[in-house]
Design a protein around this motif. Structure first.
Motif, PDB file in Angstrom:
ATOM      1  N   LYS A  76     -10.099  -3.417 -70.731  1.00  0.00           N
ATOM      2  CA  LYS A  76     -10.378  -2.739 -69.464  1.00  0.00           C
ATOM      3  C   LYS A  76      -9.390  -3.227 -68.409  1.00  0.00           C
ATOM      4  O   LYS A  76      -9.033  -4.398 -68.368  1.00  0.00           O
ATOM      5  N   GLN A  77      -8.992  -2.318 -67.538  1.00  0.00           N
ATOM      6  CA  GLN A  77      -8.128  -2.673 -66.418  1.00  0.00           C
ATOM      7  C   GLN A  77      -9.030  -3.090 -65.266  1.00  0.00           C
ATOM      8  O   GLN A  77      -9.545  -2.248 -64.548  1.00  0.00           O
ATOM      9  N   THR A  78      -9.282  -4.385 -65.105  1.00  0.00           N
ATOM     10  CA  THR A  78     -10.223  -4.873 -64.089  1.00  0.00           C
ATOM     11  C   THR A  78      -9.541  -5.346 -62.810  1.00  0.00           C
ATOM     12  O   THR A  78     -10.202  -5.572 -61.809  1.00  0.00           O
ATOM     13  N   ARG A  79      -8.227  -5.521 -62.864  1.00  0.00           N
ATOM     14  CA  ARG A  79      -7.487  -5.977 -61.690  1.00  0.00           C
ATOM     15  C   ARG A  79      -6.406  -4.965 -61.345  1.00  0.00           C
ATOM     16  O   ARG A  79      -6.474  -3.824 -61.770  1.00  0.00           O
ATOM     17  N   CYS A  94     -24.351 -12.367 -82.900  1.00  0.00           N
ATOM     18  CA  CYS A  94     -25.438 -12.581 -81.935  1.00  0.00           C
ATOM     19  C   CYS A  94     -25.409 -11.614 -80.750  1.00  0.00           C
ATOM     20  O   CYS A  94     -26.359 -11.546 -79.968  1.00  0.00           O
ATOM     21  N   GLY A  95     -24.310 -10.867 -80.555  1.00  0.00           N
ATOM     22  CA  GLY A  95     -24.234  -9.901 -79.460  1.00  0.00           C
ATOM     23  C   GLY A  95     -23.808 -10.489 -78.121  1.00  0.00           C
ATOM     24  O   GLY A  95     -23.773  -9.797 -77.115  1.00  0.00           O
ATOM     25  N   HIS A  96     -23.483 -11.788 -78.084  1.00  0.00           N
ATOM     26  CA  HIS A  96     -23.040 -12.438 -76.841  1.00  0.00           C
ATOM     27  C   HIS A  96     -21.745 -11.796 -76.367  1.00  0.00           C
ATOM     28  O   HIS A  96     -20.883 -11.457 -77.161  1.00  0.00           O
ATOM     29  N   ARG A  97     -21.622 -11.609 -75.035  1.00  0.00           N
ATOM     30  CA  ARG A  97     -20.420 -10.993 -74.468  1.00  0.00           C
ATOM     31  C   ARG A  97     -19.672 -12.001 -73.615  1.00  0.00           C
ATOM     32  O   ARG A  97     -20.263 -12.763 -72.882  1.00  0.00           O
ATOM     33  N   TRP A  98     -18.347 -11.986 -73.736  1.00  0.00           N
ATOM     34  CA  TRP A  98     -17.492 -12.817 -72.908  1.00  0.00           C
ATOM     35  C   TRP A  98     -16.174 -12.096 -72.703  1.00  0.00           C
ATOM     36  O   TRP A  98     -15.897 -11.094 -73.326  1.00  0.00           O
ATOM     37  N   ARG A  99     -15.375 -12.613 -71.782  1.00  0.00           N
ATOM     38  CA  ARG A  99     -14.099 -11.948 -71.487  1.00  0.00           C
ATOM     39  C   ARG A  99     -12.962 -12.939 -71.482  1.00  0.00           C
ATOM     40  O   ARG A  99     -13.158 -14.142 -71.246  1.00  0.00           O
ATOM     41  N   GLU A 100     -11.790 -12.425 -71.754  1.00  0.00           N
ATOM     42  CA  GLU A 100     -10.549 -13.220 -71.696  1.00  0.00           C
ATOM     43  C   GLU A 100      -9.537 -12.434 -70.894  1.00  0.00           C
ATOM     44  O   GLU A 100      -9.396 -11.225 -71.071  1.00  0.00           O
ATOM     45  N   TYR A 101      -8.866 -13.125 -69.986  1.00  0.00           N
ATOM     46  CA  TYR A 101      -7.894 -12.474 -69.110  1.00  0.00           C
ATOM     47  C   TYR A 101      -6.531 -12.455 -69.718  1.00  0.00           C
ATOM     48  O   TYR A 101      -6.115 -13.264 -70.445  1.00  0.00           O
TER      49      TYR A 101
END
Length: 101
Positions: A76-79, A94-101
Motif C-alpha cells: 500500500k502507498q501509505t506515505r 495465527c492471522g497477526h498483522r504487522w507492517r514493514e516500511y
C-alpha cells in the motif's frame, strides 16, 4: 453511478441520487450484499464497498507473534508518492498483522 444525462460520477445518497454537475436525479439505487448496485437503462453498475484481492504468500516473512514462517502481504502507498510502499503482512497461521516500511 454515472449520470445518464451528462455522464458525471454520482455518489449514491440515502434517499436521492442527484448529479452534482447538471442536477439530474437518478433513480433505482439499491443495496445488495455489501455492494451498492445502481440500476440504469443500459446496464447494471456495481460499486465495490470493500476492497477484496488475493495476496501472495511470502514464505520468508516471520511472524513476530507466533514465529511462523509464512505470511500473506499487500503493498500500500501509505506515505508520499516519492517514498516506497508499505508492506502489510498477515500471518498464515495465527492471522497477526504487522507492517514493514
Amino acid at each position: 453511478m454515472f449520470c445518464s444525462k451528462c455522464g458525471s460520477l454520482i455518489i449514491p445518497g440515502r434517499d436521492k441520487n442527484i448529479c452534482p454537475v447538471c442536477g439530474h436525479e437518478e433513480k433505482g439505487n439499491r443495496k445488495m450484499d455489501g455492494k451498492v448496485v445502481a440500476k440504469s437503462t443500459e446496464k447494471d453498475v456495481v460499486m465495490i464497498k470493500e476492497e477484496v484481492h488475493i495476496e501472495p504468500l511470502d514464505s520468508e516473512a516471520v511472524c513476530p507473534k507466533c514465529g511462523n514462517k509464512g505470511a500473506y502481504y499487500v503493498l500500500k502507498q501509505t506515505r508520499a508518492a516519492d517514498e516506497p510502499e508499505t508492506a502489510i503482512y498477515t500471518c498464515a497461521k495465527c492471522g497477526h498483522r504487522w507492517r514493514e516500511y
